[in-house]
Motif scaffolding. Structure first.
Motif, short mmCIF file in Angstrom:
data_model
loop_
_atom_site.label_atom_id
_atom_site.label_comp_id
_atom_site.label_asym_id
_atom_site.label_seq_id
_atom_site.Cartn_x
_atom_site.Cartn_y
_atom_site.Cartn_z
N ARG A 1 0.77 -1.39 -0.07
CA ARG A 1 -0.08 -0.01 -0.02
C ARG A 1 0.86 1.28 -0.12
NH1 ARG A 1 -2.95 -0.04 5.60
NH2 ARG A 1 -3.74 1.83 4.90
N THR A 2 2.26 0.99 -0.06
CA THR A 2 2.98 2.16 0.01
C THR A 2 2.82 3.49 -0.79
OG1 THR A 2 5.09 0.98 0.63
CG2 THR A 2 5.51 3.13 -0.51
N PHE A 3 2.42 3.18 -2.43
CA PHE A 3 2.04 4.24 -3.19
C PHE A 3 0.58 4.63 -3.13
CE2 PHE A 3 5.65 1.56 -5.21
CZ PHE A 3 6.43 2.62 -5.01
N ASN A 4 -0.32 4.31 -2.28
CA ASN A 4 -1.65 4.77 -2.15
C ASN A 4 -1.93 6.10 -2.24
OD1 ASN A 4 -2.73 2.11 -2.28
ND2 ASN A 4 -3.27 1.94 -0.36
N ARG A 5 -0.86 6.99 -1.40
CA ARG A 5 -0.87 8.33 -1.18
C ARG A 5 0.15 9.10 -2.14
NH1 ARG A 5 -2.26 9.54 5.32
NH2 ARG A 5 -4.27 8.62 5.18
N PHE A 6 0.45 8.29 -3.13
CA PHE A 6 1.41 8.77 -4.18
C PHE A 6 0.58 9.26 -5.42
CE2 PHE A 6 4.59 7.25 -1.60
CZ PHE A 6 5.74 7.74 -1.99
N ASN A 7 0.90 10.20 -6.24
CA ASN A 7 0.50 10.44 -7.38
C ASN A 7 1.02 9.41 -8.58
OD1 ASN A 7 -0.60 13.22 -6.73
ND2 ASN A 7 1.38 13.82 -6.50
N MET A 8 0.34 9.04 -9.39
CA MET A 8 0.71 7.73 -10.17
C MET A 8 0.51 8.47 -11.49
SD MET A 8 1.26 5.50 -8.26
CE MET A 8 1.52 4.27 -9.40
N GLY A 9 1.55 8.12 -12.48
CA GLY A 9 1.66 8.24 -13.84
C GLY A 9 1.73 7.14 -14.86
N VAL B 1 -3.67 11.31 -26.41
CA VAL B 1 -4.40 10.43 -26.10
C VAL B 1 -5.59 10.64 -25.48
CG1 VAL B 1 -2.18 8.91 -25.58
CG2 VAL B 1 -3.53 10.15 -23.56
N LYS B 2 -5.96 12.04 -25.02
CA LYS B 2 -7.15 12.48 -24.50
C LYS B 2 -8.30 12.18 -25.32
CE LYS B 2 -6.89 16.45 -22.83
NZ LYS B 2 -6.61 17.86 -22.34
N GLY B 3 -9.36 11.59 -24.52
CA GLY B 3 -10.43 11.20 -25.19
C GLY B 3 -10.45 9.49 -25.56
N ARG B 4 -9.16 9.08 -25.61
CA ARG B 4 -9.14 7.83 -25.89
C ARG B 4 -8.64 6.71 -24.83
NH1 ARG B 4 -5.38 6.17 -29.31
NH2 ARG B 4 -4.16 7.90 -29.03
N PHE B 5 -7.62 7.16 -23.81
CA PHE B 5 -6.96 6.62 -22.61
C PHE B 5 -8.09 7.04 -21.46
CE2 PHE B 5 -2.98 5.43 -24.65
CZ PHE B 5 -3.29 5.10 -25.68
N THR B 6 -7.93 6.31 -20.41
CA THR B 6 -8.68 6.64 -19.14
C THR B 6 -7.84 6.01 -18.18
OG1 THR B 6 -10.74 6.67 -20.14
CG2 THR B 6 -10.59 6.63 -17.60
N ILE B 7 -7.05 6.95 -17.34
CA ILE B 7 -6.42 6.40 -15.80
C ILE B 7 -7.40 6.16 -14.77
CG2 ILE B 7 -5.61 8.72 -15.37
CD1 ILE B 7 -2.89 7.38 -14.42
N SER B 8 -7.22 5.21 -13.86
CA SER B 8 -7.99 4.92 -12.89
C SER B 8 -7.00 4.38 -11.64
CB SER B 8 -9.23 4.28 -12.93
OG SER B 8 -8.85 2.94 -13.59
N ARG B 9 -7.49 4.34 -10.36
CA ARG B 9 -6.77 3.52 -9.57
C ARG B 9 -7.65 2.87 -8.75
NH1 ARG B 9 -3.18 7.72 -6.71
NH2 ARG B 9 -2.17 5.75 -6.04
N THR C 1 -4.90 12.77 -3.72
CA THR C 1 -5.82 13.81 -2.97
C THR C 1 -7.18 13.65 -3.38
OG1 THR C 1 -5.13 15.59 -4.25
CG2 THR C 1 -3.85 15.07 -2.12
N ASP C 2 -7.38 13.82 -4.82
CA ASP C 2 -8.76 13.96 -5.06
C ASP C 2 -9.08 13.23 -6.44
OD1 ASP C 2 -8.51 17.23 -6.88
OD2 ASP C 2 -7.49 15.35 -6.91
N SER C 3 -8.22 12.26 -6.74
CA SER C 3 -8.33 11.42 -8.21
C SER C 3 -8.61 12.21 -9.24
CB SER C 3 -9.50 10.55 -7.88
OG SER C 3 -9.10 9.56 -6.83
N SER C 4 -8.09 13.48 -9.46
CA SER C 4 -8.25 14.36 -10.88
C SER C 4 -7.22 13.65 -11.62
CB SER C 4 -7.63 15.71 -10.51
OG SER C 4 -6.79 15.74 -9.61
N THR C 5 -7.53 13.81 -12.90
CA THR C 5 -6.82 12.92 -14.10
C THR C 5 -6.17 14.20 -14.96
OG1 THR C 5 -8.69 12.66 -15.16
CG2 THR C 5 -7.95 10.88 -13.53
N TYR C 6 -5.12 13.70 -15.74
CA TYR C 6 -4.54 14.72 -16.74
C TYR C 6 -3.90 13.60 -17.72
CZ TYR C 6 -4.52 17.91 -12.74
OH TYR C 6 -4.93 18.95 -11.79
N TYR C 7 -4.23 14.33 -19.02
CA TYR C 7 -3.73 13.44 -20.25
C TYR C 7 -2.90 14.27 -21.18
CZ TYR C 7 -7.28 10.23 -18.44
OH TYR C 7 -8.45 9.58 -17.54
N ALA C 8 -2.12 13.33 -21.78
CA ALA C 8 -1.45 14.10 -23.09
C ALA C 8 -2.51 14.31 -24.06
CB ALA C 8 -0.25 13.24 -23.40
#
Length: 122
Positions: free
Chosen positions: A27-35, A64-72, A54-61
């Motif tokens: 669980r170490t990375f649960n409070r890390f930003n993931m990319g 890939v925007k509109g085609r890829f989705t990141i989640s955790r 912190t808020d699960s906000s997402t950012y995309y290049a």
């Protein structure tokens, strides 16, 4: 030391879909930003997507925007990258990484997986 491991890379046809997984050893990375980053043959490693802890906000290049989705899913210590409408130019080794700060650049990520190959045929 906590580790990251990608899986799910494959050979797919253009227009197809694929889901990559990045599993943490604990669980170490649960409070890390993931990319997610990728590196195509002969090219430098570039940003693909990120999710802020912190808020699960997402950012995309833009590519890939509109085609890829990141989640955790912190319950399973896993980050996902769902890829749809794949194009040949998406062909690359895909890496997941963790950072303590909000960033879209590889240099700010101190923890990396080994990468998984995604190949999109035309």
């Amino acid at each position: 030391q906590a580790q990251l491991q990608e899986s799910g890379g494959d050979l797919v046809q253009a227009g197809g879909s694929l889901r990559l997984s990045c599993a943490a050893s604990d669980r170490t990375f649960n409070r890390f930003n993931m990319g997610w980053f990728r590196q195509a043959p002969g090219k430098e490693r570039v940003f693909v997507a990120a999710i802020i802890w912190t808020d699960s906000s997402t950012y995309y290049a833009d590519a890939v925007k509109g085609r890829f989705t990141i989640s955790r899913d912190n319950a399973f210590n896993t980050v996902y990258l769902e890829m749809n409408s794949l194009k040949p130019e998406d062909t690359a080794v895909y890496y997941c990484a963790a950072s303590r700060i909000m960033s879209l650049v590889p240099e700010d990520y101190g923890h990396w997986g080994q990468g998984t190959q995604v190949t999109v045929s035309s």
